[in-house]
Design a protein around this motif. Structure first.
Motif, mmCIF file in Angstrom:
data_model
loop_
_atom_site.group_PDB
_atom_site.id
_atom_site.type_symbol
_atom_site.label_atom_id
_atom_site.label_comp_id
_atom_site.label_asym_id
_atom_site.label_seq_id
_atom_site.Cartn_x
_atom_site.Cartn_y
_atom_site.Cartn_z
ATOM 1 N N MET A 134 -3.934 11.341 -2.398
ATOM 2 C CA MET A 134 -4.392 10.172 -3.149
ATOM 3 C C MET A 134 -5.243 9.243 -2.308
ATOM 4 S SD MET A 134 -0.967 9.213 -5.288
ATOM 5 C CE MET A 134 -1.745 7.815 -6.069
ATOM 6 N N SER A 135 -5.212 9.405 -0.989
ATOM 7 C CA SER A 135 -5.887 8.445 -0.119
ATOM 8 C C SER A 135 -7.405 8.471 -0.256
ATOM 9 C CB SER A 135 -5.466 8.647 1.338
ATOM 10 O OG SER A 135 -5.694 9.971 1.735
ATOM 11 N N ASN A 136 -7.970 9.527 -0.841
ATOM 12 C CA ASN A 136 -9.413 9.560 -1.071
ATOM 13 C C ASN A 136 -9.816 8.822 -2.339
ATOM 14 O OD1 ASN A 136 -9.780 11.127 1.200
ATOM 15 N ND2 ASN A 136 -9.601 13.036 0.079
ATOM 16 N N HIS A 137 -8.856 8.522 -3.197
ATOM 17 C CA HIS A 137 -9.149 7.920 -4.497
ATOM 18 C C HIS A 137 -8.647 6.488 -4.628
ATOM 19 C CE1 HIS A 137 -10.098 12.030 -5.510
ATOM 20 N NE2 HIS A 137 -8.884 12.388 -5.149
ATOM 21 N N VAL A 138 -7.731 6.112 -3.761
ATOM 22 C CA VAL A 138 -7.102 4.798 -3.837
ATOM 23 C C VAL A 138 -7.115 4.174 -2.449
ATOM 24 C CG1 VAL A 138 -4.952 3.577 -4.349
ATOM 25 C CG2 VAL A 138 -5.579 5.568 -5.702
ATOM 26 N N SER A 139 -7.553 2.927 -2.361
ATOM 27 C CA SER A 139 -7.489 2.213 -1.081
ATOM 28 C C SER A 139 -6.066 1.727 -0.864
ATOM 29 C CB SER A 139 -8.441 1.021 -1.089
ATOM 30 O OG SER A 139 -9.770 1.460 -1.178
ATOM 31 N N HIS A 140 -5.602 1.840 0.355
ATOM 32 C CA HIS A 140 -4.266 1.339 0.707
ATOM 33 C C HIS A 140 -4.480 0.075 1.538
ATOM 34 C CE1 HIS A 140 -0.028 2.332 2.396
ATOM 35 N NE2 HIS A 140 -0.024 1.337 1.535
ATOM 36 N N VAL A 141 -4.204 -1.076 0.943
ATOM 37 C CA VAL A 141 -4.551 -2.369 1.520
ATOM 38 C C VAL A 141 -3.284 -3.169 1.801
ATOM 39 C CG1 VAL A 141 -5.834 -4.509 1.138
ATOM 40 C CG2 VAL A 141 -6.697 -2.354 0.208
ATOM 41 N N THR A 142 -3.288 -3.856 2.925
ATOM 42 C CA THR A 142 -2.183 -4.742 3.269
ATOM 43 C C THR A 142 -2.729 -6.117 3.596
ATOM 44 O OG1 THR A 142 -0.858 -2.917 4.110
ATOM 45 C CG2 THR A 142 -0.251 -5.103 4.840
ATOM 46 N N VAL A 143 -2.113 -7.127 3.016
ATOM 47 C CA VAL A 143 -2.449 -8.523 3.290
ATOM 48 C C VAL A 143 -1.408 -9.042 4.275
ATOM 49 C CG1 VAL A 143 -2.676 -10.813 2.270
ATOM 50 C CG2 VAL A 143 -3.482 -8.798 1.013
ATOM 51 N N VAL A 144 -1.886 -9.624 5.383
ATOM 52 C CA VAL A 144 -0.989 -10.124 6.427
ATOM 53 C C VAL A 144 -1.349 -11.569 6.762
ATOM 54 C CG1 VAL A 144 -0.646 -7.822 7.431
ATOM 55 C CG2 VAL A 144 -2.447 -9.296 8.323
ATOM 56 N N PRO A 145 -0.361 -12.349 7.222
ATOM 57 C CA PRO A 145 -0.667 -13.722 7.630
ATOM 58 C C PRO A 145 -1.334 -13.748 8.999
ATOM 59 C CG PRO A 145 1.636 -13.255 8.012
ATOM 60 C CD PRO A 145 1.064 -12.042 7.318
ATOM 61 N N GLN A 178 9.810 -17.129 0.911
ATOM 62 C CA GLN A 178 8.923 -15.977 1.042
ATOM 63 C C GLN A 178 8.719 -15.206 -0.261
ATOM 64 O OE1 GLN A 178 10.119 -13.574 4.435
ATOM 65 N NE2 GLN A 178 8.549 -14.604 5.617
ATOM 66 N N THR A 179 9.026 -15.806 -1.378
ATOM 67 C CA THR A 179 8.859 -15.132 -2.660
ATOM 68 C C THR A 179 7.412 -15.102 -3.101
ATOM 69 O OG1 THR A 179 11.077 -15.772 -3.313
ATOM 70 C CG2 THR A 179 9.578 -15.170 -5.070
ATOM 71 N N PHE A 180 6.643 -16.127 -2.795
ATOM 72 C CA PHE A 180 5.299 -16.256 -3.338
ATOM 73 C C PHE A 180 4.195 -15.705 -2.432
ATOM 74 C CE2 PHE A 180 7.869 -19.525 -5.376
ATOM 75 C CZ PHE A 180 7.718 -19.122 -6.687
ATOM 76 N N ASN A 181 4.540 -15.194 -1.264
ATOM 77 C CA ASN A 181 3.522 -14.639 -0.358
ATOM 78 C C ASN A 181 2.726 -13.520 -1.015
ATOM 79 O OD1 ASN A 181 4.232 -16.369 1.686
ATOM 80 N ND2 ASN A 181 5.614 -14.921 2.654
ATOM 81 N N LYS A 182 3.382 -12.713 -1.823
ATOM 82 C CA LYS A 182 2.683 -11.583 -2.446
ATOM 83 C C LYS A 182 1.602 -12.023 -3.423
ATOM 84 C CE LYS A 182 6.683 -10.294 -3.728
ATOM 85 N NZ LYS A 182 7.870 -9.629 -4.120
ATOM 86 N N LEU A 183 1.608 -13.292 -3.836
ATOM 87 C CA LEU A 183 0.548 -13.793 -4.713
ATOM 88 C C LEU A 183 -0.815 -13.767 -4.023
ATOM 89 C CD1 LEU A 183 2.329 -16.798 -6.445
ATOM 90 C CD2 LEU A 183 1.888 -14.516 -7.368
ATOM 91 N N LEU A 184 -0.827 -13.730 -2.703
ATOM 92 C CA LEU A 184 -2.089 -13.654 -1.965
ATOM 93 C C LEU A 184 -2.841 -12.358 -2.259
ATOM 94 C CD1 LEU A 184 -0.759 -15.142 1.361
ATOM 95 C CD2 LEU A 184 -2.429 -16.196 -0.161
ATOM 96 N N ILE A 185 -2.164 -11.381 -2.815
ATOM 97 C CA ILE A 185 -2.814 -10.120 -3.172
ATOM 98 C C ILE A 185 -3.845 -10.331 -4.274
ATOM 99 C CG2 ILE A 185 -2.330 -7.865 -4.257
ATOM 100 C CD1 ILE A 185 0.177 -7.795 -2.442
#
Length: 129
Positions: free
Chosen positions: A53-64, A104-111
């Motif tokens: 799947m890695s050729n069709h979908v970007s795997h992205v991580t948001v970090v502080p 730390q519940t709302f950190n994922k909103l940065l996505i």
């Protein structure tokens, strides 16, 4: 910082003219700021590769910005520097550390800043597959 997410980006829009040129962009995204998050991201990344799947979908991580440099380097090695997005999360630090249900519940909103993708699947990164 070279891998910081810009505050404003133009979203990718489809119309009859552009549909033939630009395929839609999809991402699986996480927010990570601890060791246990990184283990989950590694596991998910291995599954994406295993099932081709890695050729069709970007795997992205948001970090502080304040993430441990070792964790950031590991993520960049696995996902590529372009897929590790550094953000300023100080605006979300209104609940004191380890205090209450909402810490730390709302950190994922940065996505939601990943507007260059047409569709984003957010997965908690403290899981193992």
């Amino acid at each position: 910082a070279p891998s910081q997410t810009p505050a404003i980006q133009q979203p990718h829009h489809h119309d009859d003219e552009n549909d033939a040129r630009a395929p839609p962009r999809y991402a699986i995204a996480h927010y990570a700021d601890r060791d246990d998050h990184v283990y989950g991201i590694y596991s998910i990344h291995q599954q994406l590769k295993k099932f081709n799947m890695s050729n069709h979908v970007s795997h992205v991580t948001v970090v502080p910005k304040a993430i441990d440099p070792r964790l950031k380097t590991a993520l960049q090695d696995w996902l590529g520097k372009e897929n590790v997005r550094v953000v300023d999360n100080t605006v979300l630090k209104v609940v004191p550390r380890n205090k209450g249900l909402w810490w730390q519940t709302f950190n994922k909103l940065l996505i939601f800043n990943l507007i260059e993708f047409d569709k984003v699947i957010m997965m908690d990164s403290d899981i193992l597959i």
